[in-house]
Design an enzyme around this catalytic site. Structure first.
Site, PDB file in Angstrom:
ATOM      1  N   TYR A   1      -0.208   8.229  -5.083  1.00 10.55           N
ATOM      2  CA  TYR A   1      -0.995   7.312  -4.251  1.00 10.55           C
ATOM      3  C   TYR A   1      -2.442   7.814  -4.208  1.00 10.55           C
ATOM      4  O   TYR A   1      -2.697   8.979  -3.898  1.00 10.55           O
ATOM      5  CB  TYR A   1      -0.373   7.281  -2.853  1.00 10.55           C
ATOM      6  CG  TYR A   1      -0.871   6.235  -1.884  1.00 10.55           C
ATOM      7  CD1 TYR A   1      -1.939   5.390  -2.163  1.00 10.55           C
ATOM      8  CD2 TYR A   1      -0.258   6.082  -0.640  1.00 10.55           C
ATOM      9  CE1 TYR A   1      -2.367   4.432  -1.256  1.00 10.55           C
ATOM     10  CE2 TYR A   1      -0.677   5.135   0.275  1.00 10.55           C
ATOM     11  CZ  TYR A   1      -1.738   4.319  -0.034  1.00 10.55           C
ATOM     12  OH  TYR A   1      -2.169   3.384   0.876  1.00 10.55           O
ATOM     13  N   CYS A   2      -3.386   6.949  -4.530  1.00  7.44           N
ATOM     14  CA  CYS A   2      -4.816   7.248  -4.426  1.00  7.44           C
ATOM     15  C   CYS A   2      -5.154   8.484  -5.271  1.00  7.44           C
ATOM     16  O   CYS A   2      -4.845   8.527  -6.452  1.00  7.44           O
ATOM     17  CB  CYS A   2      -5.190   7.410  -2.960  1.00  7.44           C
ATOM     18  SG  CYS A   2      -6.969   7.514  -2.629  1.00  7.44           S
ATOM     19  N   VAL A   3      -5.792   9.507  -4.678  1.00  6.14           N
ATOM     20  CA  VAL A   3      -6.216  10.669  -5.477  1.00  6.14           C
ATOM     21  C   VAL A   3      -5.021  11.389  -6.090  1.00  6.14           C
ATOM     22  O   VAL A   3      -5.153  12.023  -7.147  1.00  6.14           O
ATOM     23  CB  VAL A   3      -7.050  11.651  -4.633  1.00  6.14           C
ATOM     24  CG1 VAL A   3      -8.320  10.998  -4.150  1.00  6.14           C
ATOM     25  CG2 VAL A   3      -6.259  12.218  -3.471  1.00  6.14           C
TER      26      VAL A   3
ATOM     27  N   LEU B   1      -0.304   3.965  -7.194  1.00  7.37           N
ATOM     28  CA  LEU B   1      -0.668   3.099  -6.073  1.00  7.37           C
ATOM     29  C   LEU B   1      -2.157   3.251  -5.792  1.00  7.37           C
ATOM     30  O   LEU B   1      -2.616   4.338  -5.431  1.00  7.37           O
ATOM     31  CB  LEU B   1       0.140   3.476  -4.830  1.00  7.37           C
ATOM     32  CG  LEU B   1       1.668   3.475  -4.974  1.00  7.37           C
ATOM     33  CD1 LEU B   1       2.317   3.871  -3.650  1.00  7.37           C
ATOM     34  CD2 LEU B   1       2.160   2.119  -5.440  1.00  7.37           C
TER      35      LEU B   1
ATOM     36  N   GLY C   1      -2.509   9.882  -7.323  1.00  5.79           N
ATOM     37  CA  GLY C   1      -2.228   9.114  -8.524  1.00  5.79           C
ATOM     38  C   GLY C   1      -3.167   9.482  -9.656  1.00  5.79           C
ATOM     39  O   GLY C   1      -2.763   9.578 -10.822  1.00  5.79           O
TER      40      GLY C   1
END
Length: 628
Positions: free
Chosen positions: A361-363, A390, A365
């Site tokens: 998720y985010c960083v 994500l 990812g």
């Protein structure tokens, strides 16, 4: 504001002086209004000293936020107003004059149109003070001024409509200014909007009719309470968004049962207790972002992605990152890649499986992409069955407004703020708040400082305020190597744990989710990952943004998502070909996961965390999430 010689006095300084004088009278008008409607309450309006104290505290908060947007001296600072209406207008007046894109002709045109606006508005008010129905055609609408009190009296109508006119013209001047490249224009636009948001008349007690009415009703207690809250937040260095006393981690938030089965100095690995008799053989390993707490994916039973995934029959493991302190001063991107590889290995070993499904998720990812590239280069790609990204960016060419924070002056500010080897999470929270200043800063100033409303009990806002510190070396490298220089998509330009990174080597099946209204990881930027991965890929565009677009449980029946069976070259092509499905994307994702690896096993042995086959350190959610 200097106007050319011969400029009509109605459109120049004289007009500004007339309006300034009108606003100067507003301070006394407020007291007179109170005396007329509630004589006993008039004296309850705080005296000038109290108002000045409130204004000074509010300006201190404003300065903190401006320091985040305008480090150093690269931009002209706004002439911050005090609490008096005439001083506010003078400040807006000076701000317009100092804008490099707002030339003399534009200033003169604004004053001409402003005078016409004032005449038109006043012409629709009766002697009794009410306005006729035709005035609706004149309004510039903005939800900050939606309360009828802003229109009940002509002075408040003039105040907020003038502000909206000036905001509109200053913003338009930046859009048409010559000699700016795209980055400079976006940077100027963002900084100016932050200043304009801060200087809204709604933010000042003597200019907000709703606040004046509340002050009458409470005999000034609202401002007394608001000043206490503002002072507390200034001392804490963080804006309060919710009633934090109503939440306890592990009880009514981040409360899904499980065990911490492994830990290092950087992370704890949580294995959640299964809720089904059988589970898919391939477990799910989730990497949340370390710039926030992991429990955005486990807020409460109704919103929890973790709990929902368990109910679908997945073995769910999740990494809880430790908030940085001085002991983590030397942590770099290499350490986060090693941590992800280590979590993959521990999961494989504990559950006796050959591979795992992963979510980043985010960083996290972004880092997962680097991790997959490292594994591919080492010939170990088969340890990961799938990768779900994500709202994760790998190509930062079109990374949106956060790119404005990676010029040298901002980076220098970050270095100076990173004391003891870590970057205080409160700065990061302030940055994200600034991206939506009206909603996440000034809305709270009005509602909870000026009106002294009770804070809501909202789990998402509690999470938003539960900040984490970031290792300074990692943070600077992330901003420079990725946001500024965009090196992650250049084959072998970066290394992790001694291994060159080439995203094109990744053939792992990938599921990529983007939020249509995401202002942190714009969907156009997230889509770029499809150009760099070489394996099968499914891209899904979800309704809403960076948080609500991800945390959208099917039972809520909210938003929608779009899918397209074809691999396309751009987000525009995707949107043109995609089909819309109402509701959450979670079922689509699980169907994709299940199709990849449908094999099931019974829940026994190591599939139950805490037993001999899978010993535990402590109960979920663990210690690290509670550390500040």
């Amino acid at each position: 504001m200097a106007l050319g010689e011969g400029e009509n006095s109605e459109t120049g300084q004289d007009v500004a002086d007339i309006f300034t004088e009108m606003l100067r009278m507003q301070g006394e008008a407020a007291r007179q209004m109170m005396a007329g409607f509630a004589p006993e309450a008039a004296k309850s309006l705080p005296d000038k000293a109290a108002i000045d104290d409130f204004g000074a505290a509010l300006l201190a908060a404003q300065k903190n936020w401006f320091d985040m947007v305008l480090p150093g001296e690269k931009q002209a600072r706004p002439p911050l107003p005090d609490a008096h209406p005439s001083a506010w207008f003078d400040a807006m007046h000076k701000l317009a004059a100092t804008m490099p894109a707002f030339d003399l002709d534009a200033q003169q045109a604004m004053w001409r149109d402003g005078l016409e606006l004032w005449r038109n508005i006043l012409g629709h008010y009766t002697e009794q003070g009410g306005a006729d129905a035709q005035i609706e055609a004149l309004w510039r609408n903005d939800r900050r001024f939606a309360d009828p009190a802003w229109r009940a009296e002509p002075v408040f109508a003039l105040i907020h409509q003038t502000y909206l006119l000036m905001t509109e013209r200053i913003t338009a001047a930046i859009e048409r200014a010559e000699g700016l490249d795209d980055f400079e224009r976006e940077q100027m636009s963002f900084a100016t909007q932050a200043m304009l948001d801060a200087m809204s008349p709604a933010n000042f007690p003597l200019m907000n009719p709703v606040v004046l009415e509340r002050t009458i009703a409470t005999q000034g207690e609202n401002l007394v309470k608001g000043l206490e809250r503002l002072t507390h937040d200034l001392e804490a260095g963080q804006l309060t968004h919710t009633d934090t006393s109503t939440f306890t981690i592990g009880e009514n938030i981040a409360a899904t049962p499980g065990k911490v089965i492994y830990e290092t100095e950087l992370f704890q690995l949580i294995h959640y207790t299964p809720t089904t008799e059988k589970v898919l053989e391939t477990p799910l390993l989730i990497f949340p972002p370390w710039i926030n707490r992991f429990y955005i994916l486990d807020l409460n039973p109704k919103k929890s992605f973790v709990r929902w995934a368990l109910e679908q029959g997945l073995s769910v493991l999740l990494v809880s990152w430790r908030s940085a302190d001085a002991s983590l001063a030397d942590i770099t991107m290499d350490d986060y890649v090693r941590a992800q590889i280590e979590a993959i290995e521990v999961t494989r070993e504990r559950l006796k499986v050959s591979d795992v499904h992963t979510v980043g998720y985010c960083v996290a990812g972004t880092t997962l992409a680097a991790t997959l590239a490292v594994l591919a280069r080492r010939g170990e790609a088969d340890k990961v069955a799938s990768a779900t990204f994500l709202t994760a960016q790998v190509d930062f060419e079109h990374a949106g407004v956060l790119k404005l924070f990676v010029d040298e002056e901002n980076l220098d500010f970050i270095r100076k703020a990173s004391t003891c080897g870590y970057f205080d999470g409160r700065y990061m929270a302030a940055t994200f708040n600034l991206l939506r200043g009206t909603d996440l800063i000034w809305n709270y100033v009005v509602n909870y400082y000026l009106l002294a409303e009770d804070y809501p009990a909202f789990d998402l806002l509690y999470w938003n305020g539960d900040v984490t510190n970031l290792p300074a070396k990692w943070h600077e490298a992330y901003l420079t190597n990725l946001y500024r220089d965009n090196l992650l998509v250049v084959p072998d330009a970066l290394t992790a744990d001694g291994t060159p990174i080439d995203l094109t080597r990744i053939t792992t099946p990938a599921y990529v989710q983007a939020g249509r209204e995401d202002h942190i990881a714009p969907p156009e930027s997230v889509f770029e990952i499809t150009r760099h991965l070489s394996g099968p890929l499914r891209f899904v565009l979800a309704g809403s943004g960076h948080i609500a677009g991800v945390v959208n449980p099917p039972a809520a029946g909210k938003y929608q998502h779009w899918t397209c069976p074809d691999r396309v070259d751009s987000l525009d092509q995707f949107v043109a070909k995609a089909s819309e499905t109402k509701g959450s994307w979670w079922p689509d994702w699980f169907a994709w996961i299940e199709q990849l690896r449908p094999e099931e096993v019974k829940v026994k042995g190591a599939r139950k965390p805490g037993g001999k086959a899978n010993p535990a350190i402590e109960d979920a959610p663990g210690r690290y999430v509670r550390q500040r």
